[in-house]
Design an enzyme around this catalytic site. Structure first.
Site, short mmCIF file in Angstrom:
data_model
loop_
_atom_site.label_atom_id
_atom_site.label_comp_id
_atom_site.label_asym_id
_atom_site.label_seq_id
_atom_site.Cartn_x
_atom_site.Cartn_y
_atom_site.Cartn_z
N GLY A 1 0.78 -1.24 0.00
CA GLY A 1 0.00 0.00 0.00
C GLY A 1 0.81 1.28 0.00
O GLY A 1 0.32 2.33 -0.43
N ASP B 1 -4.63 2.09 11.01
CA ASP B 1 -6.03 1.76 11.30
C ASP B 1 -6.12 1.24 12.73
O ASP B 1 -6.38 2.00 13.66
CB ASP B 1 -6.49 0.73 10.25
CG ASP B 1 -7.94 0.35 10.39
OD1 ASP B 1 -8.66 1.02 11.16
OD2 ASP B 1 -8.38 -0.61 9.75
N LYS C 1 -6.56 6.89 10.59
CA LYS C 1 -8.00 6.89 10.81
C LYS C 1 -8.34 7.44 12.19
O LYS C 1 -7.57 7.30 13.13
CB LYS C 1 -8.55 5.47 10.68
CG LYS C 1 -8.67 5.04 9.25
CD LYS C 1 -9.59 3.85 9.13
CE LYS C 1 -9.51 3.30 7.73
NZ LYS C 1 -10.27 2.06 7.58
N PHE D 1 -13.59 3.16 5.10
CA PHE D 1 -12.73 2.37 4.23
C PHE D 1 -12.40 3.18 2.98
O PHE D 1 -13.30 3.63 2.27
CB PHE D 1 -13.40 1.06 3.85
CG PHE D 1 -12.47 0.16 3.08
CD1 PHE D 1 -11.51 -0.59 3.74
CD2 PHE D 1 -12.54 0.10 1.70
CE1 PHE D 1 -10.63 -1.39 3.02
CE2 PHE D 1 -11.66 -0.70 0.98
CZ PHE D 1 -10.71 -1.45 1.64
N VAL D 2 -11.12 3.37 2.72
CA VAL D 2 -10.69 4.19 1.58
C VAL D 2 -9.80 3.39 0.63
O VAL D 2 -9.18 2.41 1.04
CB VAL D 2 -9.93 5.46 2.05
CG1 VAL D 2 -10.86 6.39 2.82
CG2 VAL D 2 -8.71 5.09 2.90
N ASP E 1 -5.76 -0.49 -1.64
CA ASP E 1 -6.57 -1.37 -2.49
C ASP E 1 -7.86 -1.82 -1.83
O ASP E 1 -8.05 -1.72 -0.61
CB ASP E 1 -5.77 -2.63 -2.83
CG ASP E 1 -5.66 -3.58 -1.63
OD1 ASP E 1 -5.23 -3.12 -0.55
OD2 ASP E 1 -6.03 -4.76 -1.77
N ARG F 1 -5.57 0.54 -6.61
CA ARG F 1 -4.32 1.14 -6.13
C ARG F 1 -3.87 2.29 -7.02
O ARG F 1 -3.19 3.22 -6.59
CB ARG F 1 -3.20 0.10 -6.07
CG ARG F 1 -3.38 -0.97 -5.02
CD ARG F 1 -2.06 -1.72 -4.81
NE ARG F 1 -2.23 -2.99 -4.15
CZ ARG F 1 -2.32 -3.16 -2.84
NH1 ARG F 1 -2.27 -2.12 -2.03
NH2 ARG F 1 -2.47 -4.37 -2.32
P1 5GP Z 1 -3.57 -1.71 11.00
O1 5GP Z 1 -2.56 -2.76 11.35
O2 5GP Z 1 -3.16 -0.31 11.36
O3 5GP Z 1 -4.95 -2.05 11.50
O4 5GP Z 1 -3.78 -1.84 9.47
C1 5GP Z 1 -3.01 -1.28 8.55
C2 5GP Z 1 -3.24 -1.99 7.23
O5 5GP Z 1 -4.63 -2.38 7.01
C3 5GP Z 1 -2.92 -1.03 6.13
O6 5GP Z 1 -1.56 -1.10 5.79
C4 5GP Z 1 -3.86 -1.47 5.04
O7 5GP Z 1 -3.25 -2.52 4.30
C5 5GP Z 1 -5.07 -2.04 5.72
N1 5GP Z 1 -6.16 -1.03 5.84
C6 5GP Z 1 -6.63 -0.49 6.97
N2 5GP Z 1 -7.60 0.40 6.71
C7 5GP Z 1 -7.74 0.43 5.38
C8 5GP Z 1 -8.59 1.19 4.49
O8 5GP Z 1 -9.42 2.02 4.84
N3 5GP Z 1 -8.43 0.95 3.15
C9 5GP Z 1 -7.53 0.04 2.68
N4 5GP Z 1 -7.47 -0.10 1.37
N5 5GP Z 1 -6.71 -0.67 3.48
C10 5GP Z 1 -6.82 -0.48 4.83
MG MG Z 2 -0.76 -2.38 4.33
#
Ligand code: 5GP
Ligand code: MG
Length: 197
Positions: free
Chosen positions: A55, A117, A145, A166-167, A173, A179
């Site tokens: 990403g 996230d 977020k 969710f973006v 993606d 992407r």
């Molecule tokens: P975390 O470990 O902070 O929960 O998640 C991070 C990963 O979750 C990001 O690198 C991404 O791959 C995925 N992710 C979390 N939120 C989103 C979102 O809103 N959109 C997308 N496309 N991926 C997300």
């Molecule tokens: Mg990621």
């Protein structure tokens, strides 16, 4: 793709302006460190960027062209457990990290991800990098977020704070798609409704 987009949260020019501004801050912060000294061959005092695939690729590609510093790129992967994928309900279960450097002794490290996230990915990666004893360790994300879990992870450089939605786009993606979209957008509900339970 256009007819699948709900809202444009961040435009191309907003992204470009902010990425340039954040890069300036990174350079200013690093200029107090030894990253600009001529290389002495063993990496000591040098900058290593550690982007988390996939990403962050577009963010990193834009960011590094604003960093006039001697640096190396060490892309890493955080593998999700088999059978999981990027859905609207968030993060896949985090599995193993691949391609981490063995040693970071003496190096200034900047770890980069697309979005914070739950913060689990960044926490895990930061812990693993710290255990390799870098000279300094900083972190950057394109998006954060609006969630307590995300706010609980200290990040040095955040380009944009966004609502807990969710973006996709600019590297992010949905099931591997979108992407290449140049803006940060949300998708229309019927595109992602298969995931809503
Ligand atoms: P975390 O470990 O902070 O929960 O998640 C991070 C990963 O979750 C990001 O690198 C991404 O791959 C995925 N992710 C979390 N939120 C989103 C979102 O809103 N959109 C997308 N496309 N991926 C997300
Ligand atoms: Mg990621």
């Amino acid at each position: 793709m256009r007819d699948e987009i709900d809202q444009v949260l961040i435009s191309r020019t907003q992204i470009a302006d902010r990425v340039a501004a954040v890069a300036d801050r990174i350079v200013a912060d690093l200029s107090t460190s030894a990253v600009t000294i001529p290389a002495i061959g063993n990496g000591v005092g040098e900058l290593t960027l550690v982007p988390i695939l996939t990403g962050s690729i577009i963010f990193v590609a834009d960011l590094i062209r604003h960093l006039p510093l001697r640096m190396q790129l060490n892309m890493i992967s955080v593998n999700s457990y088999p059978g999981t994928r990027t859905t609207t309900t968030g993060t896949p279960q985090i599995g193993e990290l691949t391609n981490l450097p063995d040693s970071l002794v003496g190096r200034h490290v900047l770890v980069i991800d697309d979005i914070l996230d739950s913060g689990k990915t960044m926490r895990l990666v930061i812990d693993q990098l710290r255990s390799r004893h870098p000279e300094s360790l900083r972190s950057a994300v394109l998006l954060r977020k609006d969630r307590p879990q995300a706010a609980a992870v200290p990040i040095d450089y955040v380009c944009f704070d966004i609502p807990d939605e969710f973006v996709v786009g600019y590297g992010l993606d949905y099931n591997g798609y979108y992407r290449n979209h140049p803006e940060i957008v949300t998708l229309l509900p019927h595109i992602i409704e298969e995931d809503v339970t």
